[in-house]
Write a protein that holds these residues in place. Structure first.
Motif, PDB file in Angstrom:
ATOM      1  N   SER A  41       0.818  -1.163   0.053  1.00  0.00           N
ATOM      2  CA  SER A  41       0.001   0.120  -0.014  1.00  0.00           C
ATOM      3  C   SER A  41       0.886   1.272   0.019  1.00  0.00           C
ATOM      4  O   SER A  41       2.148   1.210   0.356  1.00  0.00           O
ATOM      5  CB  SER A  41      -0.861  -0.170   1.103  1.00  0.00           C
ATOM      6  OG  SER A  41      -0.227   0.123   2.309  1.00  0.00           O
ATOM      7  N   GLU A  42       0.294   2.206  -0.193  1.00  0.00           N
ATOM      8  CA  GLU A  42       1.213   3.877  -0.405  1.00  0.00           C
ATOM      9  C   GLU A  42       1.689   3.904   0.801  1.00  0.00           C
ATOM     10  O   GLU A  42       2.807   4.362   1.086  1.00  0.00           O
ATOM     11  CB  GLU A  42       0.104   4.886  -0.561  1.00  0.00           C
ATOM     12  CG  GLU A  42      -0.319   5.030  -2.045  1.00  0.00           C
ATOM     13  CD  GLU A  42       0.875   5.384  -2.810  1.00  0.00           C
ATOM     14  OE1 GLU A  42       1.603   6.110  -2.523  1.00  0.00           O
ATOM     15  OE2 GLU A  42       0.960   4.862  -3.895  1.00  0.00           O
ATOM     16  N   HIS A  43       1.121   3.524   2.212  1.00  0.00           N
ATOM     17  CA  HIS A  43       1.718   3.842   3.595  1.00  0.00           C
ATOM     18  C   HIS A  43       2.832   2.777   3.698  1.00  0.00           C
ATOM     19  O   HIS A  43       3.704   3.194   4.211  1.00  0.00           O
ATOM     20  CB  HIS A  43       0.453   3.518   4.794  1.00  0.00           C
ATOM     21  CG  HIS A  43       1.061   3.539   5.917  1.00  0.00           C
ATOM     22  ND1 HIS A  43       1.512   4.716   6.531  1.00  0.00           N
ATOM     23  CD2 HIS A  43       1.070   2.718   6.865  1.00  0.00           C
ATOM     24  CE1 HIS A  43       1.810   4.548   7.745  1.00  0.00           C
ATOM     25  NE2 HIS A  43       1.920   3.308   7.950  1.00  0.00           N
ATOM     26  N   ARG A  81       6.271   2.298 -11.303  1.00  0.00           N
ATOM     27  CA  ARG A  81       5.210   1.496 -11.167  1.00  0.00           C
ATOM     28  C   ARG A  81       4.708   1.011 -12.768  1.00  0.00           C
ATOM     29  O   ARG A  81       4.956   1.608 -13.597  1.00  0.00           O
ATOM     30  CB  ARG A  81       3.853   2.482 -10.802  1.00  0.00           C
ATOM     31  CG  ARG A  81       3.883   2.645  -9.114  1.00  0.00           C
ATOM     32  CD  ARG A  81       2.828   3.503  -8.880  1.00  0.00           C
ATOM     33  NE  ARG A  81       3.175   4.853  -9.430  1.00  0.00           N
ATOM     34  CZ  ARG A  81       2.578   5.829  -8.877  1.00  0.00           C
ATOM     35  NH1 ARG A  81       1.566   5.624  -7.902  1.00  0.00           N
ATOM     36  NH2 ARG A  81       2.819   7.034  -9.451  1.00  0.00           N
ATOM     37  N   GLN A 119      -4.892   3.559 -10.958  1.00  0.00           N
ATOM     38  CA  GLN A 119      -5.004   4.735 -10.178  1.00  0.00           C
ATOM     39  C   GLN A 119      -5.604   5.784 -10.828  1.00  0.00           C
ATOM     40  O   GLN A 119      -6.686   6.594 -10.287  1.00  0.00           O
ATOM     41  CB  GLN A 119      -3.332   5.156  -9.797  1.00  0.00           C
ATOM     42  CG  GLN A 119      -2.756   4.354  -8.718  1.00  0.00           C
ATOM     43  CD  GLN A 119      -1.519   4.989  -8.460  1.00  0.00           C
ATOM     44  OE1 GLN A 119      -0.838   5.754  -9.045  1.00  0.00           O
ATOM     45  NE2 GLN A 119      -1.090   4.711  -7.147  1.00  0.00           N
ATOM     46  N   GLU A 158      -0.883  -0.324 -13.025  1.00  0.00           N
ATOM     47  CA  GLU A 158      -1.030   0.132 -11.786  1.00  0.00           C
ATOM     48  C   GLU A 158      -1.306   1.730 -11.877  1.00  0.00           C
ATOM     49  O   GLU A 158      -2.246   2.301 -11.290  1.00  0.00           O
ATOM     50  CB  GLU A 158       0.266   0.373 -10.838  1.00  0.00           C
ATOM     51  CG  GLU A 158       0.505  -1.254 -10.442  1.00  0.00           C
ATOM     52  CD  GLU A 158       1.911  -1.327  -9.603  1.00  0.00           C
ATOM     53  OE1 GLU A 158       2.797  -0.728  -9.963  1.00  0.00           O
ATOM     54  OE2 GLU A 158       1.853  -2.388  -8.674  1.00  0.00           O
ATOM     55  N   GLN A 202       4.779   1.558   1.542  1.00  0.00           N
ATOM     56  CA  GLN A 202       5.788   1.925   0.693  1.00  0.00           C
ATOM     57  C   GLN A 202       6.544   3.231   1.157  1.00  0.00           C
ATOM     58  O   GLN A 202       7.735   3.220   1.348  1.00  0.00           O
ATOM     59  CB  GLN A 202       5.255   2.453  -0.722  1.00  0.00           C
ATOM     60  CG  GLN A 202       4.941   1.321  -1.549  1.00  0.00           C
ATOM     61  CD  GLN A 202       4.295   1.672  -3.070  1.00  0.00           C
ATOM     62  OE1 GLN A 202       4.131   2.640  -2.984  1.00  0.00           O
ATOM     63  NE2 GLN A 202       4.187   0.647  -3.744  1.00  0.00           N
ATOM     64  N   ARG A 203       5.811   4.040   1.813  1.00  0.00           N
ATOM     65  CA  ARG A 203       6.480   5.282   2.439  1.00  0.00           C
ATOM     66  C   ARG A 203       7.256   4.919   3.750  1.00  0.00           C
ATOM     67  O   ARG A 203       8.052   5.271   3.875  1.00  0.00           O
ATOM     68  CB  ARG A 203       5.244   6.211   2.765  1.00  0.00           C
ATOM     69  CG  ARG A 203       5.095   7.174   1.657  1.00  0.00           C
ATOM     70  CD  ARG A 203       4.020   8.258   2.048  1.00  0.00           C
ATOM     71  NE  ARG A 203       2.559   7.467   2.192  1.00  0.00           N
ATOM     72  CZ  ARG A 203       1.553   7.615   2.906  1.00  0.00           C
ATOM     73  NH1 ARG A 203       1.448   8.837   3.622  1.00  0.00           N
ATOM     74  NH2 ARG A 203       0.493   7.036   2.657  1.00  0.00           N
ATOM     75  N   ARG A 233       9.792   8.576  -5.683  1.00  0.00           N
ATOM     76  CA  ARG A 233       8.875   7.231  -5.651  1.00  0.00           C
ATOM     77  C   ARG A 233       9.349   6.331  -6.573  1.00  0.00           C
ATOM     78  O   ARG A 233      10.024   6.427  -7.802  1.00  0.00           O
ATOM     79  CB  ARG A 233       7.729   7.773  -5.902  1.00  0.00           C
ATOM     80  CG  ARG A 233       7.259   8.088  -7.395  1.00  0.00           C
ATOM     81  CD  ARG A 233       5.860   8.551  -7.391  1.00  0.00           C
ATOM     82  NE  ARG A 233       5.670   8.844  -8.991  1.00  0.00           N
ATOM     83  CZ  ARG A 233       4.805   9.679  -9.701  1.00  0.00           C
ATOM     84  NH1 ARG A 233       4.332  10.380  -8.925  1.00  0.00           N
ATOM     85  NH2 ARG A 233       4.704   9.568 -10.949  1.00  0.00           N
TER      86      ARG A 233
END
Length: 131
Positions: free
Chosen positions: A4-6, A110, A118, A114, A8-9, A107
């Motif tokens: 998820s984005e979280h 992708r 998005q 993907e 990945q961060r 980042r």
């Protein structure tokens, strides 16, 4: 399953912290395993290519066409394996292209699917928000 984005961060933050804390150790870990593995495959492919040449010559000397054909096919397969493996070898200091490692540019990369998903999700959210 993609992160998820979280997640990945969080992974990027941990990698940044590792680079800040011990850059020598981090650079040693970043691609050496993949580099060693692909380099070993290239060496195996070269050895197989030489075996294919030997089979080709042996088939010609023994006048057995099928042995020569097998030797040629071994040579061809090993040449393809060597070229494809060689292209995958990351350069020293370069990050692998799988997006799982920290990239200095920002980042991770992708896939096209993907990005399309998005965009589709963004449009759907905008349409639902506008109603």
């Amino acid at each position: 399953m993609p992160l998820s984005e979280h997640e990945q961060r969080m992974l990027e933050q941990m990698e940044r912290a590792l680079y800040a804390e011990d850059p020598k150790f981090a650079s040693a870990l970043e691609g050496s395993g993949l580099r060693t593995y692909t380099r070993r495959r290239v060496y195996q492919a070269v050895a197989g290519f030489l075996l294919g040449i030997a089979l080709l010559m042996a088939g010609m000397v023994a006048q057995q066409i099928w042995v020569s054909v097998v030797g040629f096919l071994v040579m061809l397969g090993c040449a393809v394996l060597a070229v494809t493996s060689w292209r995958k070898v990351p350069k020293p200091g370069e990050h692998p292209a799988d997006g799982a490692h920290f990239r200095r540019q920002g980042r991770p990369r992708r896939s096209m699917m993907e990005r399309i998903e998005q965009r589709w999700q963004r449009r759907r959210d905008e349409q639902q928000g506008g109603m």
